[in-house]
Write a protein that holds these residues in place. Sequence first.
Motif, PDB file in Angstrom:
ATOM      1  N   ILE A 316       0.707  -1.063  -0.044  1.00 25.56           N
ATOM      2  CA  ILE A 316      -0.048   0.077   0.121  1.00 25.56           C
ATOM      3  C   ILE A 316       0.788   1.280  -0.070  1.00 25.56           C
ATOM      4  N   GLU A 317       1.907   1.120   0.732  1.00 26.83           N
ATOM      5  CA  GLU A 317       2.993   2.271   0.808  1.00 26.83           C
ATOM      6  C   GLU A 317       3.593   2.534  -0.688  1.00 26.83           C
ATOM      7  N   PHE A 318       3.819   1.542  -1.258  1.00 26.42           N
ATOM      8  CA  PHE A 318       4.414   1.387  -2.513  1.00 26.42           C
ATOM      9  C   PHE A 318       3.315   2.189  -3.486  1.00 26.42           C
ATOM     10  N   VAL A 319       2.139   1.863  -3.462  1.00 28.93           N
ATOM     11  CA  VAL A 319       1.045   2.578  -4.367  1.00 28.93           C
ATOM     12  C   VAL A 319       0.915   4.010  -4.036  1.00 28.93           C
ATOM     13  N   ASP A 320       1.136   4.294  -2.729  1.00 22.00           N
ATOM     14  CA  ASP A 320       0.979   5.531  -2.531  1.00 22.00           C
ATOM     15  C   ASP A 320       2.131   6.538  -2.772  1.00 22.00           C
ATOM     16  N   ASN A 321       3.354   5.962  -2.493  1.00 23.87           N
ATOM     17  CA  ASN A 321       4.461   6.787  -2.973  1.00 23.87           C
ATOM     18  C   ASN A 321       4.741   7.050  -4.554  1.00 23.87           C
ATOM     19  N   TYR A 322       4.043   5.739  -5.268  1.00 23.36           N
ATOM     20  CA  TYR A 322       4.690   5.879  -6.696  1.00 23.36           C
ATOM     21  C   TYR A 322       3.589   6.679  -7.294  1.00 23.36           C
ATOM     22  N   SER A 323       2.318   6.740  -7.006  1.00 22.87           N
ATOM     23  CA  SER A 323       1.452   7.861  -7.411  1.00 22.87           C
ATOM     24  C   SER A 323       1.514   9.150  -7.191  1.00 22.87           C
ATOM     25  N   LYS A 324       1.984   9.630  -6.217  1.00 15.84           N
ATOM     26  CA  LYS A 324       2.484  10.816  -5.727  1.00 15.84           C
ATOM     27  C   LYS A 324       3.700  11.329  -6.598  1.00 15.84           C
ATOM     28  N   THR A 325       4.490  10.468  -6.871  1.00 15.20           N
ATOM     29  CA  THR A 325       5.686  10.950  -7.496  1.00 15.20           C
ATOM     30  C   THR A 325       5.253  11.226  -9.178  1.00 15.20           C
ATOM     31  N   VAL A 326       4.590  10.157  -9.621  1.00 19.32           N
ATOM     32  CA  VAL A 326       4.345  10.214 -11.060  1.00 19.32           C
ATOM     33  C   VAL A 326       3.376  11.502 -11.285  1.00 19.32           C
ATOM     34  N   GLY A 327       2.478  11.946 -10.074  1.00 20.67           N
ATOM     35  CA  GLY A 327       1.644  13.023 -10.132  1.00 20.67           C
ATOM     36  C   GLY A 327       2.623  14.707 -10.213  1.00 20.67           C
ATOM     37  N   LEU A 328       3.812  14.305  -9.702  1.00 21.44           N
ATOM     38  CA  LEU A 328       4.654  15.397  -9.550  1.00 21.44           C
ATOM     39  C   LEU A 328       5.044  16.162 -11.162  1.00 21.44           C
ATOM     40  N   TRP A 329       5.009  14.905 -12.013  1.00 21.89           N
ATOM     41  CA  TRP A 329       5.409  15.368 -13.169  1.00 21.89           C
ATOM     42  C   TRP A 329       4.304  16.430 -14.106  1.00 21.89           C
ATOM     43  N   PHE A 330       3.252  16.263 -13.452  1.00 19.02           N
ATOM     44  CA  PHE A 330       1.963  17.186 -14.130  1.00 19.02           C
ATOM     45  C   PHE A 330       1.652  18.352 -13.247  1.00 19.02           C
ATOM     46  N   ASN A 331       1.930  18.361 -11.923  1.00 18.54           N
ATOM     47  CA  ASN A 331       1.669  19.495 -11.142  1.00 18.54           C
ATOM     48  C   ASN A 331       2.687  20.233 -10.489  1.00 18.54           C
ATOM     49  N   ASN A 332       4.009  19.907 -10.688  1.00 18.44           N
ATOM     50  CA  ASN A 332       5.078  20.712 -10.019  1.00 18.44           C
ATOM     51  C   ASN A 332       6.199  21.002 -10.895  1.00 18.44           C
ATOM     52  N   PHE A 333       6.650  19.994 -11.812  1.00 16.67           N
ATOM     53  CA  PHE A 333       7.681  20.255 -12.775  1.00 16.67           C
ATOM     54  C   PHE A 333       7.665  21.131 -13.874  1.00 16.67           C
ATOM     55  N   GLU A 334       8.229  22.017 -14.216  1.00 19.18           N
ATOM     56  CA  GLU A 334       8.475  22.582 -15.540  1.00 19.18           C
ATOM     57  C   GLU A 334       9.814  22.782 -16.141  1.00 19.18           C
ATOM     58  N   PHE A 335       9.582  22.281 -17.438  1.00 21.19           N
ATOM     59  CA  PHE A 335      10.939  22.683 -17.992  1.00 21.19           C
ATOM     60  C   PHE A 335      10.815  22.550 -19.661  1.00 21.19           C
ATOM     61  N   ASN A 336      11.249  23.155 -20.385  1.00 26.82           N
ATOM     62  CA  ASN A 336      11.456  23.127 -22.207  1.00 26.82           C
ATOM     63  C   ASN A 336       9.717  22.835 -22.403  1.00 26.82           C
ATOM     64  N   ALA A 337       8.954  23.467 -22.014  1.00 26.80           N
ATOM     65  CA  ALA A 337       7.436  23.302 -22.310  1.00 26.80           C
ATOM     66  C   ALA A 337       7.162  24.253 -23.530  1.00 26.80           C
ATOM     67  N   SER A 338       6.141  24.022 -24.059  1.00 28.25           N
ATOM     68  CA  SER A 338       5.529  24.981 -25.330  1.00 28.25           C
ATOM     69  C   SER A 338       4.401  25.589 -24.932  1.00 28.25           C
ATOM     70  N   ILE A 339       3.271  24.906 -25.202  1.00 31.48           N
ATOM     71  CA  ILE A 339       1.911  25.247 -24.999  1.00 31.48           C
ATOM     72  C   ILE A 339       1.796  25.704 -23.744  1.00 31.48           C
ATOM     73  N   TYR A 340       2.134  24.895 -22.752  1.00 29.84           N
ATOM     74  CA  TYR A 340       1.901  25.059 -21.095  1.00 29.84           C
ATOM     75  C   TYR A 340       2.696  26.658 -21.023  1.00 29.84           C
ATOM     76  N   TYR A 341       3.523  26.767 -21.549  1.00 34.59           N
ATOM     77  CA  TYR A 341       4.512  28.316 -21.071  1.00 34.59           C
ATOM     78  C   TYR A 341       3.554  29.449 -21.740  1.00 34.59           C
ATOM     79  N   VAL A 342       2.770  29.149 -22.613  1.00 37.81           N
ATOM     80  CA  VAL A 342       2.031  30.243 -23.290  1.00 37.81           C
ATOM     81  C   VAL A 342       0.601  30.363 -22.262  1.00 37.81           C
TER      82      VAL A 342
END
Length: 476
Positions: A316-342
């Motif tokens: 259960i801990e794995f599921v929680d940790n993994y889902s949170k980590t994958v979610g970071l890519w959509f909600n926290n990190f920014e780099f070399n984006a195009s439409i998103y930066y606009v």
Amino acid sequence: MLELANIYKYKKITLAYILISCMLYIWFAYYTQRTDALQLILLYGCLFVIGYQILKTSGFYFRILFIASILFRLLFLFALPNLSQDFYRFIWDGHMILEGLNPYLDTPNVIISQGETNMPLAQELYNGMGKLNASHFTNYPPLNQLCFALGNLFPGNSILSSVAGMRLLIIAADIGTLYFGKKLLEALKLPSNRIFWYILNPFIIIELTGNLHFEGVMIFFLVWSLYLLHKGYWKWAAVVFACSVSVKLIPLMFLPLFFWWFTSTSLSDRKNSQHKWISYAEPNNLSAFAGMKKLIVFYTIVGITLIAFFIPFFSIEFVDNYSKTVGLWFNNFEFNASIYYVLRAIGYAITGYNEIGIIGKILPLVSILAILGFSFFKKNNSIPKLSTSILLVFTIYLFLSTTVHPWYIATLVMLCIFTNYRYPLIWSAIIILSYLSYLGIGTADKSENLWIVALEYFVVFSAFFWEVILKKRLPI
């Protein structure tokens, strides 16, 4: 000996270009740092120009190009990656597995602070990966973790020996991609020399072999799966496709695109495509019901194989940790984006704040709609059509992403050889600019230079719109 003499006699120019490329790759691998902006750009540009000349002057002579592609990769064998520090985390995760620990349950920060590991070089690896990486749970799927562990078994017990071990795995995967990619092109009656657009592409050599990114292993399994699918071995194709997902999760988004492959084509189409899983005693049209059954079985095999890979790490801990980590890519990190930066700039203008939390949730939904559109309104009933849909769907996904690291586009470079589109090759040549923006070149506070990002995407979007929209080039 006679053949070697003939090669030397008739391919002197090609051999000279290969020798120059070797020197440039050595310079790149051992004497170039990410901060050497001008050197980085010049070497990269020269490698592309000379790489084109190698292909042109060789007459696509297979043996020469094959040897050159392996040689260029082996030149990186004992060089530490100079454009990415992710390899420190790869080695860390591999050592965790070899110690019998679950790499998904604790961050390096926690392990180091509590002194809970006897891992060799633990502090050096922790320092190398950086505080941001060390503060997050690992997001690399199980088969990728196995690659990390195998790489650490390479003799030497050092960071460099682990790098060399993992690099050999990536080189082996590229050889496999060359083998199955060539066979698939031949089966499709397309020029088999197209495979060298991927294998000899300096971007692929530098980003995958040089910088140690395992997209190369994912692509190997993906191409192998497409080959098996074309030959009619669809159940084995499902197993191999699951291996691709278990290296990188990206191929999961391609699964809906297989819908028409199983449900829409006639018997004559299947005969022409060599799909052996259809009995020639069947009626002229495969029923939608029978096709749906095979589609469900295909998805089921993929799912069961993935579960088998994840079971050793499951909790259960794995599921929680993994889902949170994958979610970071959509909600926290920014780099070399195009439409998103606009959209981010529009958000700043309206609210005065960075609205990544909102935009990062909306853009994936747009990507999902694009996937569904290509899945149900494009008849992906041949490998070129299926490859074209995967190519365009993944392109749209990257255009809408908040983070686009250079190595993400390796999949596009591979897929384009089965289609009429060449814009990924242009992107692979221009993507080096993202490293300049990463360094904050031209900015006072070392933040990402959006003018450089804009230049990169001006070229990429221009090529994309010219090929996909203005020329209205259809899938093969």
